[in-house]
Structure formats: C-alpha cells, structure tokens
Design an enzyme around this catalytic site. Structure first.
Site, PDB file in Angstrom:
ATOM      1  N   ASP A 199     -15.557 -13.611 -36.307  1.00 50.27           N
ATOM      2  CA  ASP A 199     -14.167 -13.941 -36.023  1.00 50.27           C
ATOM      3  C   ASP A 199     -14.199 -14.882 -34.807  1.00 50.27           C
ATOM      4  O   ASP A 199     -15.206 -14.965 -34.087  1.00 50.27           O
ATOM      5  CB  ASP A 199     -13.331 -12.684 -35.750  1.00 50.27           C
ATOM      6  CG  ASP A 199     -11.829 -12.966 -35.872  1.00 50.27           C
ATOM      7  OD1 ASP A 199     -11.438 -14.148 -35.923  1.00 50.27           O
ATOM      8  OD2 ASP A 199     -11.046 -11.991 -35.916  1.00 50.27           O
TER       9      ASP A 199
HETATM   10  C1  BGC Z   1      -8.112 -13.859 -36.264  1.00 51.20           C
HETATM   11  C2  BGC Z   1      -8.660 -14.168 -37.644  1.00 51.20           C
HETATM   12  C3  BGC Z   1      -8.407 -15.619 -37.967  1.00 51.20           C
HETATM   13  C4  BGC Z   1      -9.044 -16.478 -36.897  1.00 51.20           C
HETATM   14  C5  BGC Z   1      -8.898 -17.968 -37.142  1.00 51.20           C
HETATM   15  C6  BGC Z   1      -8.562 -14.849 -35.206  1.00 51.20           C
HETATM   16  O1  BGC Z   1      -7.836 -14.693 -34.038  1.00 51.20           O
HETATM   17  O2  BGC Z   1      -8.502 -12.564 -35.880  1.00 51.20           O
HETATM   18  O3  BGC Z   1      -8.077 -13.329 -38.592  1.00 51.20           O
HETATM   19  O4  BGC Z   1      -8.906 -15.915 -39.235  1.00 51.20           O
HETATM   20  O5  BGC Z   1      -8.433 -16.176 -35.647  1.00 51.20           O
HETATM   21  O6  BGC Z   1      -7.606 -18.372 -36.967  1.00 51.20           O
END
Ligand code: BGC
Length: 763
Positions: free
Chosen positions: A275
């Site tokens: 993530d």
């Molecule tokens: C989130 C993810 C997301 C990623 C990219 C993160 O803050 O937890 O679910 O895909 O950002 O935007």
C-alpha cells in the site's frame, strides 16, 4: 500542479539512461523475461522494483513530475531501452478515481460512481457485481489505466472502522464471493485488479503502524478466508499488502503471509505491491515476496546499497522483477492499446442504477406503508434529501459528473416536493457550503451537523403533503474511524424523527426514514417512530433515482444486510478493544473476540440485534419448500436443493441463505455459519425457482491451531435454509461418520503477544 507527459516523452527522458554497449538489447515481449532482467543494470533493477506515486514527487533523474493520467494513484517504472513501458495504477472500489478536469485537456473525464462495496454486497448477487466490475473495467481500459486498485475485501470487524464502506461484509464468504465476482468482471476487459488490503486491515487509527494481534484460527477462518476465496476463484493480477502490522510484522515484510500462504498454499500467480508508503524495511519487503514498493522512491538508495553490498540476494530481486514484468506484459499499455477516452458512460449509469436499487435494504415497513399508495406530494426533511451522498472519501472516492438528489428524482417522477421546506434546506446547504475550502467543498455538507427544525416548521408542512421522508446522512473515509457520535444519531436527528412522526401520525399520515449512510448506525432508539425505514446506503450517482423507484414500487426491494445492526455499540464484540491499546494512541489491537465476529458472536452468545445479518424485507412473500439433500451421509460433497416460490402479489427477487450448524466435539464453533447464498431471478407472483447449493469438505471444517489443519468433525450437521440468519425456513441433516482432516497447512503467523480468544464452552 501536475504535468501531463505522454509516453513518448517518457521515452525521451529515460531512453538515454544506462545505455549499454551491446549489439542486441533484449526487449520485453520479444525476448525472454530472464534475458531482459539480465540486461538490466543494478540501478534499473532497483528503480523497477519501485513505482511512482500520484504527483511523483521524486522522479529522478529529471526531478520532473511524470503523470500519465491526472488523478492516477501511481505508475510502474519504465525502462524504454528494454521495451519496458510504464503502466498506470488507479483507485478504487466504487469506480475509477481519476481527475475529471485535468489541466491541459479540453475535454472532461468523468467516471461512473457505482454503489460502494457495502451496498454491492447487500445485493447478495454475484452476477450483478460481476457486471458492475465489467463496467468499471471498461472505464479503466478506455481512460488509459492498466490496473484498478480494487476490490477491497477486509472484514467489517467493528462498525466504527472508517473504511467499512469500501469493504463488503462481516462475513468472509460474502467478502470472498463478491471480491471474486468483481475481479472477474474488471479483468474481462484485459486490465488488472489489486486485491487489497492483505491482510487484517480493520483499523484506521495509526493505520501505518498498528499491530493487529490475531489468533491463527481467527486469521484463517475470518481474516484470510475471503482473500483465499478470491485468489483461488479469480486470480487477481495483483495483491496489495496492507499498512498494518500483523502479529508483530508488517504484512508487506512477512514471508509467511506473502509467500507461504498467498503463493505456496493458495497458488497466487501475480504480483504483490505495498500500500502507498506502507511498511518500513525495503529489504524485508523484497525477501517476503512483496515484489513492488509503492510509490517507493524513498527506498531506492537503501535497496541499491543492499544489492551492491550483497545484503540482499540478487536472485530475490530477479524473482520479484520477473513478477513485475509478467504483470507489465499483460497490460493494455504494454500491448499498445489505443484508449478512446470514451467509455460507455450511458450504459454504465444504468448498471449503476440497477445495482443501487438491488443493494438497498428495506428495514421496516409497518402496515405496508411502502410502496406508495396515493402519494402525490412529499415533505423532504434532512439535508441529504437535497444532497445525496453517492460514496465515501479518500481512495474510494469517484469524480462523477453529477449525483441526482432525492428531491430532483421525486420531481422528475411527477411528485410535488414541498417548496418552502426545500428553500429552508437549500439555504442551509448554501450557507454551509460558503464556509468550504477548496479541499472540503465536495463533502462539507455531509459532515456538517443536521439542521434543527422547530415544531412549527414541521407542522407547516403537514397539510400540504401526503407523506414525510427524513433522510439521515453519514460519510467517512480512510485514515480515521467514525466516532461513536456518528454511529449514534444526534439529538437533533432523533428530535426531528420524533417530532415529524408525532406530527404526521396525528393526522394519519406516514413517515419514512431513509438512511443515506456508508456504515452501520444505531437504530434501536428511534426506529419505533417512523412507519418505514429504507437503508439506501451510499449507492453511487444514480442512488437517488433508484431510491424513488423503490419507494413508489417500480422496483421491489431485494437487498439484505451483509452485516448485523447491533442494538447498541456496546454490544459489538470488539467494542472494548477497538481501536487498540493504549486507547489514546494505539500500538496493538488484540482481536480477543477471535472468530466471533458479527452474527457468529450475536447468534452464538444470544445477544439480540436490531436487525440481524441477512435481514431485508420485500413487497412480496416467498415460500421455501422441498429441501432435499443428495445424501444422508457426507462423502466428498453434498448437494442441497430447495424450491422458492413467490406467494405474494408483486414480482420480486429473493436471497436464499444456507447456514450450517456443525457439531461441537473437540473445539467450540459458532452456532451457525453462512456456507452458501443464492439470489433468485425476478419471480412473478406464483412463480417458483429451484435453488441448488453444493457443500464441499472445507465448508464443514474449522481451523485447528495445534495441528494447523482444517478439520471437519464427525457428527450430525444441520443445514439451515433461511431468509435471514434468524428467519430459518427449512432444515435438514446429514452425518459425517468420521472426523476428516480436510487440509493441512503451514504452522505460521503466530501472535507475538498473548491473545486469548473468546471461546464457547462445549456442550
Ligand atoms: C489506500 C489504498 C489506495 C492507495 C492509492 C492508500 O492510502 O490505503 O487503498 O489504493 O492509497 O491511492
């Protein structure tokens, strides 16, 4: 400000990097992957192990921002001299999230806001979810993205958890089946998905460091099970590891999770990415099999040094690169797909609307208040009657063109909406909106307190309107939990419901509450006032239109709850331990309720709920009959058949739920668990449909920690067919003559702190 640079300019930027003096430079797609990797410099290898993030803060060597699609979440690195294109990664669960008005473009790029995952799960219709996935995937493809960072399938462990709206259910079978359908749908377009957040990401407080302490049994049965189902059924192109620690280790750094379980046991074939900014130790991430670090620019030096100093084995790097390149090879951008920027938004709106109407759940309908009879004029109370909440915030947000509002949808359908009341609310909304900043404009009204109305203001509406509708709105998003004060209705909201109900009931007129919410709210302390309650969820930009179709009877509601609605927050099994300890700044979160999450807890420990798991009303009635089991004794599988008949006067769809009550011989088990569900077609009055379920050996098994195996205990199993977890209509039994070890798995993921699971004393 973002700068859009096309791939051609990327070629120019990176083309001269690290050029080597070879006559034949291997090319991705033409030469073997291993030869392409062998031709890379160490620096190129490290760069490819990292993506770029939104806005690409650190984009060496030029320092420029590289953006392919404004609003993308990130890119994979490009090495043009080896034929390696960049690829584009975009959020998220309720539709494609990109910017709608990118700088430098003279056209707009709106995306369809579909119902949130929770609303989709409430349809209990995997075919419908697959269709939504197909439509979303078409937008991904035609707007030039390569991979949708979705579905998100973490368990609704606690109703306050800020991201529940992005997730499907408190039950892993629903989460897994819905996630698998979504992956299938999106990926039929030839674009990828990222199954996230792997795993046990149920807390937003200190989300980048919190340590979830979970027993191996609860992990296997509840928190990993959905992921297992999606991987085995649908092979997502990628998996996204989560932010949190799990039993002491960051998930992205945990070999046992990312390799032993995901790859060795479940046979995941794709790429794993972190993530965004997740984890801490890049070398551990590489070793665990977390192939790509997103966005990762910070760790370039660290990894390069580790590689040069042989702290990390180059073979590990090459293995991870192979998976990244295998992903890139499959993408539309690599294949040179020329995207149109013209997805079929019109047909997607219809798909979104159908999903919205099937995801709404009718919670209460006293004396057949609904559908409307002789209703011509409506008093609409509540700010969100004039400002429908289509979806949540954060990466689950979608930049759609327009969300219909409830007042507009009623008017479009020929109803009269009380004008003076509308003016009061519109003035309120305008006043609140004026205080907005650029960043909170879209959501300021959702998060603002409700407008109180005096009894006189309410009384002024009664004469000229046939019915009162009160919409209660809630929003939320990643990075924080919902507060208990958001779970409960505020005093203003409760007063409104009470006063409006008393005023309308005094003249024999009905009151309907609409819940335009992302997550569970309290209902027990106000639900007696209104005549009907419709749980509309956050159902995308067509939600308000879908809602009017349900209220006026054009559509018969068929949604059911994929989670329990507790009587009080204090009844929630994790209420005392959520979000973690110490309470003011949690470091650890001990999941001491073990496997007893949601209905597994309420049903087993006989705790009353306001609305039980699987509950939802219809305008018609269904009769269940003729349950037949293929065998009285279980061998490899057993088939359960039954007939559902629409015995009412209105056409409708029914969700049929199969629960299994297993014997408690050696270990305690929930009194029943969902092991299958099916949705009928639209049955006309009198029409029947036969439903078939197949139970395999895993459906009978629980996880035994000591032997690390899935074991089905001998004894009598009761099959319960229900219209909800409490409304069991048919039962039958079969026998398993001998205890069976269904599957032996690795003894991994021990809790790093003591966790004593809640247990059930055996009878
Ligand atoms: C989130 C993810 C997301 C990623 C990219 C993160 O803050 O937890 O679910 O895909 O950002 O935007």
């Amino acid at each position: 400000m973002k700068k859009t640079i096309l791939f051609t300019s990327l070629l120019a930027v990176f083309g001269c990097m690290n050029a080597q003096n070879t006559t034949h430079i291997p090319q991705l797609g033409k030469d073997k992957i291993e030869n392409v990797i062998a031709a890379m410099t160490q620096q190129e290898k490290v760069y490819l192990l990292m993506g770029l993030g939104e806005n690409n803060w650190l984009n060496p060597p030029t320092g420029e921002k590289t953006v392919i699609i404004a609003g993308e979440a990130g890119l994979t690195w490009a090495i043009p001299r080896l034929g390696i294109t960049p690829t584009v990664l975009t959020d998220g669960p309720a539709g494609l999230r990109i910017e709608s008005h990118p700088e430098g473009l003279n056209y707009t790029r709106y995306c369809t806001a579909f119902p949130t995952a929770t609303a989709l799960a409430s349809t209990w219709n995997t075919e419908l979810v697959e269709n939504v996935g197909k439509a979303m995937g078409n937008e991904v493809l035609e707007y030039g993205s390569d991979c949708l960072l979705s579905p998100a399938i973490n368990i609704h462990r606690n109703p306050l958890s800020g991201r529940n709206f992005e997730y499907y259910s408190e039950d892993p079978l629903i989460a897994g089946k819905m996630g698998a359908a979504m992956v299938r749908g999106v990926q039929t377009n030839g674009v990828g998905t990222s199954l996230k957040h792997f795993a046990a990401n149920n807390i937003e407080t200190n989300r980048k460091t919190i340590n979830a302490v979970i027993s191996q049994r609860a992990l296997r049965e509840i928190y990993l099970r959905g992921f297992e189902l999606v991987v085995k059924e649908s092979q997502p192109w990628t998996v996204m590891s989560s932010y949190n620690r799990l039993n002491g280790f960051y998930t992205s750094e945990n070999y046992d999770l990312i390799t032993t379980i995901l790859r060795d046991e479940w046979k995941f074939e794709g790429m794993v990415m972190t993530d965004w900014w997740g984890g801490a130790d890049a070398v551990a991430q590489m070793n665990s099999g977390n192939d790509m670090i997103m966005p990762g620019c910070n760790q370039r030096e660290e990894l390069l040094n580790a590689l040069k100093n042989k702290i990390i084995d180059e073979k590990v790097i090459d293995r991870n690169l192979t998976r990244i390149l295998t992903f890139i090879l499959k993408t539309p951008r690599f294949k040179g797909y020329v995207y149109s920027n013209k997805p079929d938004l019109k047909s997607h709106l219809q798909i979104s609307k159908n999903a919205a109407s099937e995801g709404m759940v009718l919670l209460k309908n006293d004396k057949n208040t609904l559908p409307f009879k002789n209703i011509k004029s409506i008093a609409l109370f509540g700010k969100t009657s004039y400002r429908y909440i289509a979806g949540g915030t954060g990466s689950g947000e979608v930049n759609y063109e327009y969300a219909n509002t409830i007042n507009e949808s009623f008017e479009k359908n020929g109803y009269k909406v009380a004008k003076q009341l509308e003016l009061i609310y519109k003035h309120f909304i305008d006043t609140v909106s004026k205080t907005a900043t650029k960043d909170n404009r879209k959501f300021i009204v959702d998060f603002h307190a409700e407008l109180p109305l005096s009894k006189e203001q309410i009384a002024a509406q009664v004469k000229s309107t046939d019915v009162a509708i009160i919409t209660i709105g809630r929003n939320g998003g990643e990075g924080w939990e919902r507060k208990l004060t958001e779970f409960n209705l505020t005093e203003t909201e409760k007063q409104l419901i009470k006063n409006i109900s008393e005023t309308y009931h005094a003249v024999n007129k009905k009151v309907i509450v609409v819940l335009n919410i992302g997550g569970v709210v309290a209902t027990a302390d106000w639900r007696d006032y209104p005549d009907a309650i419709l749980l509309a969820w956050q159902t995308g930009q067509e939600g308000a239109n879908a809602l009017v179709d349900i209220l006026n009877g054009k559509v018969n509601p068929s949604g059911k709850l994929p989670m329990s609605f507790p009587m009080n927050y204090s009844d929630v099994p994790s209420a005392k331990t959520f979000p973690g300890e110490p309470a003011d700044n949690p470091v650890n979160a001990v999941y001491s309720e073990g496997i007893y999450v949601g209905y597994r807890y309420y049903d087993t420990f006989k705790i009353p709920t306001a609305y039980e798991f699987g509950y939802g009303l219809s305008y018609t009635q269904f009769k269940y009959s003729n349950i037949q089991l293929s065998n009285k004794e279980f061998q490899n599988e057993i088939t359960v058949k039954l007939t559902v008949q629409n015995t009412g006067k209105t056409a409708g769809k029914e969700t049929v739920e199969l629960y299994l009550h297993a014997p408690n011989v050696e270990i305690g088990k929930p009194v029943q668990e969902l092991k299958g569900f099916a949705k009928t077609g639209l049955l006309k009055p009198g029409e029947s449909q036969e439903i078939t379920f197949t139970l395999d050996a895993r459906s009978l098994a629980s996880f035994w920690t000591n032997s690390s195996s899935w074991v089905a205990e001998k004894g009598t199993y009761e099959v319960r067919i229900g219209a909800s977890s409490k409304d069991i209509r048919l039962t039958s039994e079969f026998i398993l003559p001998q205890t069976v070890i269904v599957e032996k798995v690795h003894q991994v993921l021990y809790p790093n702190r003591p966790v004593t699971d809640l247990t059930l004393s055996l009878k």
